[in-house]
Design a protein around this motif. Structure first.
Motif, PDB file in Angstrom:
ATOM      1  N   PHE B 310      53.071 -48.868  19.809  1.00 15.35           N
ATOM      2  CA  PHE B 310      53.255 -47.713  20.672  1.00 15.35           C
ATOM      3  C   PHE B 310      53.430 -48.161  22.124  1.00 15.35           C
ATOM      4  O   PHE B 310      54.344 -47.711  22.822  1.00 15.35           O
ATOM      5  N   LYS B 313      56.732 -49.680  22.946  1.00 12.93           N
ATOM      6  CA  LYS B 313      57.815 -48.724  23.034  1.00 12.93           C
ATOM      7  C   LYS B 313      57.782 -47.960  24.352  1.00 12.93           C
ATOM      8  O   LYS B 313      58.805 -47.724  24.962  1.00 12.93           O
ATOM      9  N   TYR B 314      56.562 -47.568  24.783  1.00 15.27           N
ATOM     10  CA  TYR B 314      56.481 -46.645  25.906  1.00 15.27           C
ATOM     11  C   TYR B 314      55.991 -47.249  27.217  1.00 15.27           C
ATOM     12  O   TYR B 314      55.899 -46.568  28.215  1.00 15.27           O
ATOM     13  N   SER B 315      55.618 -48.528  27.228  1.00 12.82           N
ATOM     14  CA  SER B 315      55.234 -49.123  28.508  1.00 12.82           C
ATOM     15  C   SER B 315      55.720 -50.563  28.544  1.00 12.82           C
ATOM     16  O   SER B 315      56.250 -51.072  27.573  1.00 12.82           O
TER      17      SER B 315
END
Lengths: 299, 320
Positions: B310, B313-315
């Protein structure tokens, strides 16, 4: 206000600085006060502690609690055992860690990533308590001093910290130069790596030594023989399970005073048990900080 | 040195036999490095990988006489018994509850402390606060728990004495399951917030000074500098720390909980780790408790991998 000479802060900055100071003072009191209270209580008389008269400084100062601690042979024996495990265990730990970290820090170590993978996977997954216990039992280590130093002979996280340190502080040129002079890869450990890694050896020694001194879990599962118990197990029996033996209470018969001394002894024991670590703490604090920072570098 | 020449000779021989760049040549040239790592590697294989091999007893009925591989397979029997037992829900709820509480309360506090210390203008005061707040980290768990018990004691404990000053009734903190989680979490924060802040202080000291100078020129207040420079500056570190602690969700500190446990707070303090210890080592039900332990480790691994995925993907920060 002399304009121009000092930096002028805006009003919001002054409020911020003030509030920040209040916050830090609050934290300081929250953390520091219980520590001071415990030390003061350990030097106060039983009556003063039991009736809640101790607030900041010792009340009716006495050394009765400490006397009871030092008259207890199991505490002294525990101290000696802990010292033994800490010295032997730390020596093994540091040696193993350097031996593990040195090849991993070398550029010419073919298959480095494979070894790194084998090492780091153990940080993600482990067999768990029961299989580890059965292994140690099958190896015949239960109830021996080795059980306290062999199953934890090396910490993978510390190997990674040491590897990062070695890889970033000792340039590969050193090794290449050494190679031209005919020094072997094993010879480098003595001639280059160890002389140049003083700070990391200090960090590792401190991390491991504090870990050994403070650990009780290994002794709890691997040791049954009271002669081998480290200090922490003795502390647990007295402080948490209230197993106060008659020996400590020798010449006090009265039930209530007995209860009182038992309480006082706890405060003294807390202080005595923490002394070795807290005495060296101010001197080694910077090394711990260094260790955390190296660990923070992504290797 | 004499070995210098033999080294070169050896090298030449290896070159002739295996060609210029083959892997074998590289390995032979530095064979000593493999020799050096042999001891640490042996340790890892015996004390880390052997237990992983031994974890097969979770799917067997382990008998001491027959050993790891000789005991009969029983499939998922032990897992099924565990999941159907009346304790399952309580253990999982307590384990996750305690860790989640620790994470939510304990994660931001070291960050706030680091930001506050970093903004402190008085260097000596800052040093003092650091020195005092780091100290509890070095107190052993046994001593820590006994400090908690002494300070929270119903009679003559410091906390009850203070409450008495305000006319409040005495409370038996350790004897009431209701207080267990809060005592566990907040004493943990008391002990570790200073030490945990070190990594953020290090990250803050790595921020480029010219950013602050530019901000001051632009008239940013101190609070604005924290919000727009400091916090973005430590985000990567904070993300890594968050991933690491998410990966520890199922690993609540056995040592501390076990020491704090008593019959009166059991309903809130019994977690998977203490259950494994009680049944496995005190009760000698090896296979069953190994299964419970494995259940715990697998969930942990899944959590760590998915949180990392996760974050990737997002940071910008992730473990791998």
């Amino acid at each position: 206000m002399d304009k121009g000479k000092t930096i002028r802060y805006s009003k919001s900055d002054r409020v911020f600085t003030y509030l920040n100071r209040v916050f830090l003072t609050f934290i300081l009191i929250i953390v520091g006060y219980p520590l001071i209270y415990i030390i003061s209580a350990s030097f106060s008389s039983t009556e003063a502690v039991m009736s809640g008269k101790v607030w900041f400084l010792p009340v009716e100062p006495t050394l009765l609690g400490y006397e009871a601690v030092f008259n207890n042979s199991s505490i002294i024996k525990g101290y000696a055992n802990s010292f033994y495990y800490t010295v032997l265990g730390t020596a093994i730990n540091v040696m193993m860690t350097i031996l593990g970290a040195y090849p991993l820090a070398r550029k010419n170590f073919y298959g480095k990533n494979l070894f790194m993978g084998i090492f780091t996977f153990t940080m993600l997954f482990s067999g768990g308590l029961i299989p580890s216990y059965l292994l140690v039992r099958n190896l015949g280590l239960i109830d021996t001093r080795w059980a306290m130093v062999i199953p934890n002979a090396m910490g993978v996280w510390n190997v990674i910290i040491a590897r990062t340190f070695l890889a970033t502080t000792i340039p590969e040129d050193f090794y290449e130069a050494g190679e031209l002079d005919g020094c072997s890869d094993i010879g480098f450990i003595w001639k280059i790596t160890i002389p140049l890694s003083g700070p990391i050896i200090a960090v590792l020694t401190l991390f491991y030594a504090v870990g050994h001194w403070n650990s009780y879990f290994q002794a709890l599962i691997y040791l049954k023989d009271a002669k081998l118990f480290p200090l922490q197990i003795i502390l647990r029996n007295i402080l948490i399970q209230n197993e106060v033996s008659g020996e400590m209470m020798r010449d006090i018969s009265e039930m209530q005073r007995r209860q009182g001394i038992a309480e006082l002894l706890k405060y003294s024991l807390i202080v005595v048990a923490s002394i070795p670590v807290l005495v060296i703490y101010p001197f080694v604090q910077k090394y711990f900080v260094k260790g955390v920072m190296i660990g923070g570098l992504k290797g | 040195m004499e070995s210098g020449r033999s080294h070169a000779q050896e090298d030449a021989q290896i070159k002739i036999r295996y060609g210029r760049n083959s892997a074998i040549r590289k390995m032979l040239r530095h064979w000593q490095l493999y020799f050096v790592i042999l001891l640490p590697l042996t340790y890892i294989i015996i004390f880390q990988y052997m237990p992983m091999y031994g974890v097969q007893i979770a799917f067997k009925d382990y008998m001491v006489t027959k050993g790891f591989s000789g005991s009969p397979w029983v499939g998922f029997k032990h897992f099924q018994i565990f999941m159907e037992s009346y304790q399952f829900q309580r253990l999982v709820t307590n384990t996750i509850g305690i860790s989640f509480y620790s994470l939510v309360a304990g994660f931001p506090i070291p960050i706030i402390l680091a930001l506050s210390l970093n903004s402190s203008l008085n260097a000596r005061f800052k040093k003092t606060v650091q020195m005092i707040t780091y100290a509890p980290h070095f107190i052993s768990m046994v001593v820590m728990v006994s400090i908690i018990m002494q300070l929270l004691a119903p009679r003559a404990g410091l906390v009850n004495n203070i409450m008495g000053l305000f006319g409040m009734d005495q409370v038996n903190f350790m004897g009431n399951a209701r207080y267990f989680k809060s005592i566990y979490v907040w004493s943990g924060i008391w002990q570790s917030m200073g030490y945990a802040s070190i990594i953020y202080i290090a990250a803050l000291s790595g921020i480029n000074q010219s950013l602050y100078e530019a901000a001051i020129v632009d008239g940013a207040t101190r609070l604005q500098r924290i919000l727009h420079i400091d916090i973005p500056g430590i985000m990567p570190t904070a993300t890594i720390m968050l991933i690491l602690s998410m990966g520890q969700i199922m690993n609540v500190g056995f040592e501390k909980i076990y020491l704090m446990q008593n019959p009166m707070n059991m309903s809130a303090s019994d977690v998977i780790a203490t259950y494994v210890y009680r049944l496995g080592l005190l009760g000698a039900q090896y296979s069953f408790s190994a299964a419970v332990g494995l259940f715990n480790s697998v969930i942990n691994l899944i959590l760590l991998v998915s949180v990392n995925q996760f974050a990737r993907k997002y940071s910008e920060a992730s473990l791998w």
